[in-house]
Design an enzyme around this catalytic site. Structure first.
Site, PDB file in Angstrom:
ATOM      1  N   ASP A  64       0.959  -0.946   0.274  1.00 35.78           N
ATOM      2  CA  ASP A  64      -0.123   0.097   0.106  1.00 35.78           C
ATOM      3  C   ASP A  64       1.049   1.313   0.114  1.00 35.78           C
ATOM      4  O   ASP A  64       1.125   1.322   0.737  1.00 35.78           O
ATOM      5  CB  ASP A  64      -0.957   0.376   1.546  1.00 35.78           C
ATOM      6  CG  ASP A  64      -2.428   1.403   1.322  1.00 35.78           C
ATOM      7  OD1 ASP A  64      -2.040   1.907   0.533  1.00 35.78           O
ATOM      8  OD2 ASP A  64      -2.654   1.026   1.979  1.00 35.78           O
ATOM      9  N   ARG A  89      -2.348   9.162 -11.976  1.00 38.15           N
ATOM     10  CA  ARG A  89      -3.327  10.370 -12.424  1.00 38.15           C
ATOM     11  C   ARG A  89      -1.576  11.743 -12.284  1.00 38.15           C
ATOM     12  O   ARG A  89      -1.520  11.280 -10.730  1.00 38.15           O
ATOM     13  CB  ARG A  89      -3.998  10.779 -11.302  1.00 38.15           C
ATOM     14  CG  ARG A  89      -6.355  10.696 -11.580  1.00 38.15           C
ATOM     15  CD  ARG A  89      -7.484  11.464 -11.582  1.00 38.15           C
ATOM     16  NE  ARG A  89      -8.085  10.467 -10.923  1.00 38.15           N
ATOM     17  CZ  ARG A  89      -9.222  11.320 -10.613  1.00 38.15           C
ATOM     18  NH1 ARG A  89      -9.314  13.059 -11.372  1.00 38.15           N
ATOM     19  NH2 ARG A  89     -10.494  10.387 -11.473  1.00 38.15           N
ATOM     20  N   GLY A 129     -11.364  10.002 -16.907  1.00 36.69           N
ATOM     21  CA  GLY A 129     -11.978   9.338 -18.521  1.00 36.69           C
ATOM     22  C   GLY A 129     -11.466   8.056 -18.777  1.00 36.69           C
ATOM     23  O   GLY A 129     -10.636   7.297 -17.972  1.00 36.69           O
ATOM     24  N   HIS A 130     -12.337   7.715 -19.637  1.00 30.23           N
ATOM     25  CA  HIS A 130     -12.337   6.345 -20.458  1.00 30.23           C
ATOM     26  C   HIS A 130     -12.088   6.427 -21.460  1.00 30.23           C
ATOM     27  O   HIS A 130     -12.321   7.288 -22.051  1.00 30.23           O
ATOM     28  CB  HIS A 130     -13.670   5.335 -19.456  1.00 30.23           C
ATOM     29  CG  HIS A 130     -13.700   4.940 -18.597  1.00 30.23           C
ATOM     30  ND1 HIS A 130     -12.331   3.744 -17.681  1.00 30.23           N
ATOM     31  CD2 HIS A 130     -14.009   5.215 -16.990  1.00 30.23           C
ATOM     32  CE1 HIS A 130     -12.425   3.680 -16.596  1.00 30.23           C
ATOM     33  NE2 HIS A 130     -13.545   4.105 -15.966  1.00 30.23           N
ATOM     34  N   TYR A 134     -11.997   9.577 -24.272  1.00 28.01           N
ATOM     35  CA  TYR A 134     -10.425   9.890 -25.440  1.00 28.01           C
ATOM     36  C   TYR A 134     -10.610   9.598 -27.611  1.00 28.01           C
ATOM     37  O   TYR A 134     -10.648  10.512 -27.627  1.00 28.01           O
ATOM     38  CB  TYR A 134      -9.298   8.321 -25.067  1.00 28.01           C
ATOM     39  CG  TYR A 134      -9.430   8.716 -23.822  1.00 28.01           C
ATOM     40  CD1 TYR A 134      -9.461   9.501 -22.679  1.00 28.01           C
ATOM     41  CD2 TYR A 134      -9.521   6.930 -22.965  1.00 28.01           C
ATOM     42  CE1 TYR A 134      -8.856   9.476 -21.224  1.00 28.01           C
ATOM     43  CE2 TYR A 134      -8.283   7.039 -21.922  1.00 28.01           C
ATOM     44  CZ  TYR A 134      -8.845   7.845 -20.561  1.00 28.01           C
ATOM     45  OH  TYR A 134      -8.213   7.982 -19.017  1.00 28.01           O
ATOM     46  N   ASP A 158      -7.318   3.304 -25.145  1.00 23.66           N
ATOM     47  CA  ASP A 158      -6.553   2.216 -24.142  1.00 23.66           C
ATOM     48  C   ASP A 158      -5.933   1.731 -24.776  1.00 23.66           C
ATOM     49  O   ASP A 158      -4.046   1.580 -24.667  1.00 23.66           O
ATOM     50  CB  ASP A 158      -7.412   1.313 -23.614  1.00 23.66           C
ATOM     51  CG  ASP A 158      -8.394   2.297 -22.633  1.00 23.66           C
ATOM     52  OD1 ASP A 158      -7.764   3.920 -22.400  1.00 23.66           O
ATOM     53  OD2 ASP A 158      -9.103   1.693 -22.203  1.00 23.66           O
TER      54      ASP A 158
END
Length: 327
Positions: A64, A89, A129-130, A134, A158
């Site tokens: 972690d 990000r 976003g996915h 895009y 992707d």
């Protein structure tokens, strides 16, 4: 023993884009170690066969990064690893003290790739976003279908981002052989999708109007399309060059249609497509594949299960790459 044997990759990514990139590196011989969060399960684990393909052959460590001391557990690894790939990000790795700026002084040979939706700079850099977003932002969705924007099960942006990350990493490895120094790589999935407009973007940049759905060479404006046969199965027709058109017309027993194929006017092409559909509907697909087995640029539309068993892919062994043990 692949061409990347001896290269070691530290993979902080999840979902599809990053793991697909490191899967390609692993297939070429690189050793991949995944840093897996015990608190945030990877969504791909809900699809065990996909996760097995992406990650099954990779080593992994549960860690972690938000826990105190996590940085101290990662840094010793960096002296033994060539490449870091992360998919957070912008700014997240900096919070952990594991961004490139924090590492480059101690690890000057490190190649560090950040694979994100919109890149490390710009007004959208922090936005979620996915793939569909895009594709929409890049212009691909605006003309990719024959009518309205089309959905596809293949996450084009992707995967384009994944492959661009691999290309950038391999280029940096080559550069490091020459200079002895690593490099930071900022790879954006949205920009990777934008670059796929390789046929249309140069013309639009020069002042040509943007392409429209159903009007271009490859999206329904020509005979280049799919046609349904008498048994409900489909074939693809893709021969744009005159020699392939001639072979197609001969196989269809319509040699007089060659001039129709070569006439690009929209009305005549649409009329040709109507006639082609009527011809293909007159026989089952197996008959057409036999008649059009030469250089006609005609192939069956296969299900994925059929594609994985196709003799061509079986002989070349490419189908085996998907059969990985579960992680």
């Amino acid at each position: 023993m692949g061409p990347l044997t001896g290269l070691k990759v530290l993979d902080f990514s999840t979902l599809l884009p990053g793991p697909f990139a490191t899967r390609q590196l692993a297939d070429l011989g690189a050793e991949v170690l995944r840093i897996v969060s015990p608190r945030h399960p990877d969504l791909m684990q809900q699809f065990p066969t996909t996760d097995g393909y992406l990650n099954g052959d990779k080593r992994r460590v549960l860690l972690d990064l938000a826990e105190p001391g996590a940085r101290d557990q990662v840094r010793p690894l960096l002296g033994d690893y060539d490449i870091v790939l992360e998919q957070f990000r912008p700014g997240v790795m900096a919070k952990f003290g594991l961004d490139y700026e924090s590492l480059k002084a101690d690890f000057p040979e490190l190649i560090y790739c950040s694979l994100t939706g919109y890149g490390q700079t710009g007004p959208l850099k922090d936005k979620a976003g996915h793939d569909i977003n895009y594709q929409a932002l890049s212009g691909l969705a605006s003309y990719g279908g024959s009518e309205r924007p089309q959905l596809t099960s293949v996450p084009v942006a992707d995967l384009a981002g994944s492959l661009n990350a691999v290309i950038a990493i391999l280029a940096a490895v080559h550069e490091r052989h020459r200079t002895g120094r690593g490099r930071y790589l900022d790879v954006s999935m949205a920009e990777s999708a934008l670059k796929l407009n390789a046929m249309e973007a140069p013309a639009v940049s020069a002042g040509t109007p943007s392409p429209e759905p159903g009007r271009g060479w490859l999206n329904g404006g020509l005979f280049y399309d799919y046609y349904q046969c008498a048994d409900g199965k489909w074939v693809s027709v893709g021969g744009l060059e005159p020699k392939f058109i001639q072979a197609l017309c001969d196989g269809l027993e319509r040699p007089e249609w060659v001039e129709r194929f070569l006439d690009p006017s929209p009305a005549r092409q649409q009329a040709l497509k109507v006639d082609l559909q009527a011809v293909f509907a007159g026989e089952v697909r197996s008959v057409w594949l036999q008649r059009l087995s030469g250089d006609c640029c005609v192939e069956p539309v296969l299900t994925l299960a059929e594609a994985l068993q196709h003799p061509h892919f079986v002989e070349r062994g490419v189908h085996k790459s998907f059969f990985r043990r579960l992680d």
